[in-house]
Design a protein around this motif. Structure first.
Motif, PDB file in Angstrom:
ATOM      1  N   LEU A   1       0.940  -1.259  -0.063  1.00  0.00           N
ATOM      2  CA  LEU A   1       0.191  -0.206  -0.005  1.00  0.00           C
ATOM      3  C   LEU A   1       0.817   1.329   0.068  1.00  0.00           C
ATOM      4  O   LEU A   1       1.834   1.282   0.743  1.00  0.00           O
ATOM      5  N   ASN A   2       0.354   2.119  -0.820  1.00  0.00           N
ATOM      6  CA  ASN A   2       0.902   3.526  -0.832  1.00  0.00           C
ATOM      7  C   ASN A   2       0.084   4.556  -0.341  1.00  0.00           C
ATOM      8  O   ASN A   2      -1.234   4.383  -0.862  1.00  0.00           O
ATOM      9  N   LEU A   3       0.069   5.419   0.553  1.00  0.00           N
ATOM     10  CA  LEU A   3      -0.961   6.258   1.217  1.00  0.00           C
ATOM     11  C   LEU A   3      -0.301   7.637   1.528  1.00  0.00           C
ATOM     12  O   LEU A   3       0.814   7.692   2.005  1.00  0.00           O
ATOM     13  N   PRO A   4      -0.873   8.772   1.376  1.00  0.00           N
ATOM     14  CA  PRO A   4      -0.617  10.063   1.771  1.00  0.00           C
ATOM     15  C   PRO A   4      -0.067   9.979   3.469  1.00  0.00           C
ATOM     16  O   PRO A   4      -1.110   9.338   4.253  1.00  0.00           O
ATOM     17  N   ALA A   5       0.927  10.769   3.951  1.00  0.00           N
ATOM     18  CA  ALA A   5       1.387  10.992   5.322  1.00  0.00           C
ATOM     19  C   ALA A   5       0.984  12.083   5.956  1.00  0.00           C
ATOM     20  O   ALA A   5       0.827  13.136   5.199  1.00  0.00           O
ATOM     21  N   HIS A   6       0.843  12.188   7.056  1.00  0.00           N
ATOM     22  CA  HIS A   6       0.632  13.135   7.890  1.00  0.00           C
ATOM     23  C   HIS A   6      -0.815  14.029   7.762  1.00  0.00           C
ATOM     24  O   HIS A   6      -0.691  14.916   6.697  1.00  0.00           O
ATOM     25  N   GLU A   7      -1.375  14.061   8.647  1.00  0.00           N
ATOM     26  CA  GLU A   7      -2.809  14.929   8.546  1.00  0.00           C
ATOM     27  C   GLU A   7      -2.541  16.210   8.479  1.00  0.00           C
ATOM     28  O   GLU A   7      -3.140  17.212   7.747  1.00  0.00           O
ATOM     29  N   TRP A   8      -1.443  16.901   9.185  1.00  0.00           N
ATOM     30  CA  TRP A   8      -1.062  18.144   8.944  1.00  0.00           C
ATOM     31  C   TRP A   8      -0.640  18.514   7.667  1.00  0.00           C
ATOM     32  O   TRP A   8      -0.436  19.977   7.428  1.00  0.00           O
TER      33      TRP A   8
ATOM     34  N   LEU B   1      13.287  13.494   1.584  1.00  0.00           N
ATOM     35  CA  LEU B   1      14.231  14.302   1.515  1.00  0.00           C
ATOM     36  C   LEU B   1      13.535  15.720   0.780  1.00  0.00           C
ATOM     37  O   LEU B   1      13.965  16.785   0.786  1.00  0.00           O
ATOM     38  N   LEU B   2      12.410  15.497   0.026  1.00  0.00           N
ATOM     39  CA  LEU B   2      11.623  16.421  -0.491  1.00  0.00           C
ATOM     40  C   LEU B   2      10.488  17.096   0.252  1.00  0.00           C
ATOM     41  O   LEU B   2       9.886  18.084  -0.349  1.00  0.00           O
ATOM     42  N   LEU B   3      10.231  16.773   1.429  1.00  0.00           N
ATOM     43  CA  LEU B   3       9.335  17.142   2.331  1.00  0.00           C
ATOM     44  C   LEU B   3       9.348  18.599   2.525  1.00  0.00           C
ATOM     45  O   LEU B   3       8.160  19.209   2.576  1.00  0.00           O
ATOM     46  N   PRO B   4      10.471  19.089   2.923  1.00  0.00           N
ATOM     47  CA  PRO B   4      10.263  20.785   3.116  1.00  0.00           C
ATOM     48  C   PRO B   4       9.962  21.548   1.953  1.00  0.00           C
ATOM     49  O   PRO B   4       9.148  22.399   2.064  1.00  0.00           O
ATOM     50  N   LEU B   5      10.210  21.178   0.674  1.00  0.00           N
ATOM     51  CA  LEU B   5       9.647  21.778  -0.420  1.00  0.00           C
ATOM     52  C   LEU B   5       8.189  21.507  -0.599  1.00  0.00           C
ATOM     53  O   LEU B   5       7.100  22.349  -1.200  1.00  0.00           O
TER      54      LEU B   5
ATOM     55  N   ALA C   1      16.169  12.592  -9.203  1.00  0.00           N
ATOM     56  CA  ALA C   1      17.403  12.118  -8.803  1.00  0.00           C
ATOM     57  C   ALA C   1      17.357  12.258  -7.388  1.00  0.00           C
ATOM     58  O   ALA C   1      18.087  11.387  -6.565  1.00  0.00           O
ATOM     59  N   ILE C   2      16.688  13.188  -6.729  1.00  0.00           N
ATOM     60  CA  ILE C   2      16.719  13.364  -5.227  1.00  0.00           C
ATOM     61  C   ILE C   2      16.148  12.182  -4.596  1.00  0.00           C
ATOM     62  O   ILE C   2      16.475  11.517  -3.570  1.00  0.00           O
ATOM     63  N   THR C   3      14.760  11.457  -5.287  1.00  0.00           N
ATOM     64  CA  THR C   3      14.252  10.253  -4.944  1.00  0.00           C
ATOM     65  C   THR C   3      15.042   9.094  -4.886  1.00  0.00           C
ATOM     66  O   THR C   3      14.838   8.284  -4.129  1.00  0.00           O
ATOM     67  N   ARG C   4      15.802   9.115  -6.076  1.00  0.00           N
ATOM     68  CA  ARG C   4      16.805   7.831  -5.949  1.00  0.00           C
ATOM     69  C   ARG C   4      17.918   7.882  -5.108  1.00  0.00           C
ATOM     70  O   ARG C   4      18.243   6.736  -4.571  1.00  0.00           O
ATOM     71  N   VAL C   5      18.075   9.001  -4.692  1.00  0.00           N
ATOM     72  CA  VAL C   5      19.466   9.141  -3.551  1.00  0.00           C
ATOM     73  C   VAL C   5      18.569   8.742  -2.226  1.00  0.00           C
ATOM     74  O   VAL C   5      19.191   7.809  -1.652  1.00  0.00           O
ATOM     75  N   GLU C   6      17.293   9.163  -2.189  1.00  0.00           N
ATOM     76  CA  GLU C   6      16.782   8.696  -0.867  1.00  0.00           C
ATOM     77  C   GLU C   6      16.359   7.323  -0.978  1.00  0.00           C
ATOM     78  O   GLU C   6      16.546   6.419   0.232  1.00  0.00           O
ATOM     79  N   ALA C   7      15.986   6.538  -2.100  1.00  0.00           N
ATOM     80  CA  ALA C   7      15.820   5.024  -2.256  1.00  0.00           C
ATOM     81  C   ALA C   7      17.008   4.415  -1.814  1.00  0.00           C
ATOM     82  O   ALA C   7      17.350   3.408  -1.140  1.00  0.00           O
TER      83      ALA C   7
ATOM     84  N   ALA D   1      17.483   4.339   1.967  1.00  0.00           N
ATOM     85  CA  ALA D   1      16.648   3.619   2.552  1.00  0.00           C
ATOM     86  C   ALA D   1      17.151   2.117   2.327  1.00  0.00           C
ATOM     87  O   ALA D   1      16.977   1.326   3.132  1.00  0.00           O
ATOM     88  N   GLY D   2      17.597   1.859   1.053  1.00  0.00           N
ATOM     89  CA  GLY D   2      18.135   0.561   0.921  1.00  0.00           C
ATOM     90  C   GLY D   2      19.379   0.136   1.659  1.00  0.00           C
ATOM     91  O   GLY D   2      19.658  -0.988   2.000  1.00  0.00           O
ATOM     92  N   ALA D   3      19.972   1.212   2.253  1.00  0.00           N
ATOM     93  CA  ALA D   3      21.260   1.067   3.174  1.00  0.00           C
ATOM     94  C   ALA D   3      20.869   0.984   4.576  1.00  0.00           C
ATOM     95  O   ALA D   3      21.687   0.901   5.433  1.00  0.00           O
ATOM     96  N   GLY D   4      19.481   1.259   5.047  1.00  0.00           N
ATOM     97  CA  GLY D   4      18.989   1.136   6.117  1.00  0.00           C
ATOM     98  C   GLY D   4      18.598   2.357   6.888  1.00  0.00           C
ATOM     99  O   GLY D   4      18.140   2.282   8.125  1.00  0.00           O
ATOM    100  N   VAL D   5      18.782   3.387   6.231  1.00  0.00           N
ATOM    101  CA  VAL D   5      18.197   4.746   6.664  1.00  0.00           C
ATOM    102  C   VAL D   5      16.818   4.697   6.836  1.00  0.00           C
ATOM    103  O   VAL D   5      15.885   4.340   5.745  1.00  0.00           O
ATOM    104  N   ARG D   6      16.251   5.110   8.038  1.00  0.00           N
ATOM    105  CA  ARG D   6      14.686   5.010   8.316  1.00  0.00           C
ATOM    106  C   ARG D   6      14.304   6.673   8.466  1.00  0.00           C
ATOM    107  O   ARG D   6      14.842   7.100   9.344  1.00  0.00           O
ATOM    108  N   PHE D   7      13.476   7.264   7.651  1.00  0.00           N
ATOM    109  CA  PHE D   7      13.054   8.547   7.825  1.00  0.00           C
ATOM    110  C   PHE D   7      11.903   8.641   8.593  1.00  0.00           C
ATOM    111  O   PHE D   7      10.803   8.109   8.733  1.00  0.00           O
ATOM    112  N   PRO D   8      11.959   9.721   9.498  1.00  0.00           N
ATOM    113  CA  PRO D   8      10.776   9.956  10.384  1.00  0.00           C
ATOM    114  C   PRO D   8       9.606  10.615   9.937  1.00  0.00           C
ATOM    115  O   PRO D   8       8.549  10.461  10.702  1.00  0.00           O
ATOM    116  N   ALA D   9       9.728  11.238   8.905  1.00  0.00           N
ATOM    117  CA  ALA D   9       8.599  11.740   8.314  1.00  0.00           C
ATOM    118  C   ALA D   9       8.684  11.892   6.765  1.00  0.00           C
ATOM    119  O   ALA D   9       9.863  11.622   6.245  1.00  0.00           O
TER     120      ALA D   9
END
Length: 239
Positions: A128-135, A175-179, A210-216, A219-227
């Motif tokens: 499943l993919n779903l939109p995150a954060h009600e805020w 990584l693109l969440l601030p934008l 390219a930024i999403t590929r860096v993030e992927a 994530a593949g290296a074990g990084v888990r993002f809090p948001a």
């Protein structure tokens, strides 16, 4: 959606993430793979390339979307139907993907999860993919008919109550969440603002992708993002 989903950075990143999930958790590969709420077929087209021998089925409530999806993926079986009342046999599928469907204002999330559980074979995989954060709710959600956004705390019990075991749940588009926050909450916060579903100039599209590929890769290296902008979940129907 039909016009941009093959090229827009967000769809390209999402489809790559879904394929990665199915590579790690393929479910029952001898059984068909369902895209529940397939829209105009962009993800099905990506799945057809990634899994050339797997039988593909797509369901969507919009007949015009189903017609467009069929043109993109001629070998797939396309059906008009609701995810809340799937016209499909129990336990038929070895894996199911469903992207940004449970959140739709016309979908009963409890009924839809019950139906996904019904048609998934024991031991099968649900992605499943779903939109995150009600805020993060904004005019974009109004334009794409999102009735709700999710958190890990709210989504896990929904899945468990429906009979699924959560195997993995993580935020992405971090990584693109601030934008995203800048665009949706500051620059386009009025009710008349458009959705984000649009192509940007090619250099910007490639930069964002390219930024999403860096993030992927992180994530593949074990990084888990809090948001992140979305939640990607892998669950399993108990054997």
């Amino acid at each position: 959606m039909d016009r941009v989903e093959g090229e827009m950075w967000w769809y390209r990143a999402l489809h790559a993430r879904v394929v990665s999930c199915l590579d790690r958790f393929p479910g029952l590969v001898e059984r068909p793979l369902l895209d529940a709420g397939c829209g105009t077929g962009g993800l099905l087209a990506r799945l057809a390339v990634a899994f050339p021998t797997r039988e593909l089925v797509g369901v969507d409530v919009a007949p015009e979307a189903v017609r467009r999806a069929q043109r993109k993926v001629p070998r797939a079986r396309l059906i008009v139907g609701s995810v809340s009342a799937l016209p499909l046999a129990p336990g038929f599928f070895g894996a199911i993907v469903s992207c940004d469907v449970l959140c739709h204002r016309l979908v009963d999330e409890h009924a839809a999860l019950a139906e996904l559980h019904r048609v998934l074979a024991p031991g099968g995989t649900l992605v499943l993919n779903l939109p995150a954060h009600e805020w993060l709710r904004s005019a974009h959600d109004e334009r794409v008919h999102n009735a709700r956004r999710y958190s890990r705390r709210s989504l896990r019990p929904l899945l468990e109550q429906a009979g699924f075991m959560v195997r993995d749940m993580r935020h992405w588009n971090a990584l693109l969440l601030p934008l995203m926050v800048l665009k949706r909450k500051v620059l386009a916060r009025g009710k008349g603002a458009c959705s984000d579903v649009a192509l940007m100039p090619p250099p910007i599209e490639e930069m964002l992708h390219a930024i999403t590929r860096v993030e992927a890769a992180l994530a593949g290296a074990g990084v888990r993002f809090p948001a992140g902008g979305s939640l990607l979940v892998v669950a399993e129907r108990s054997p």
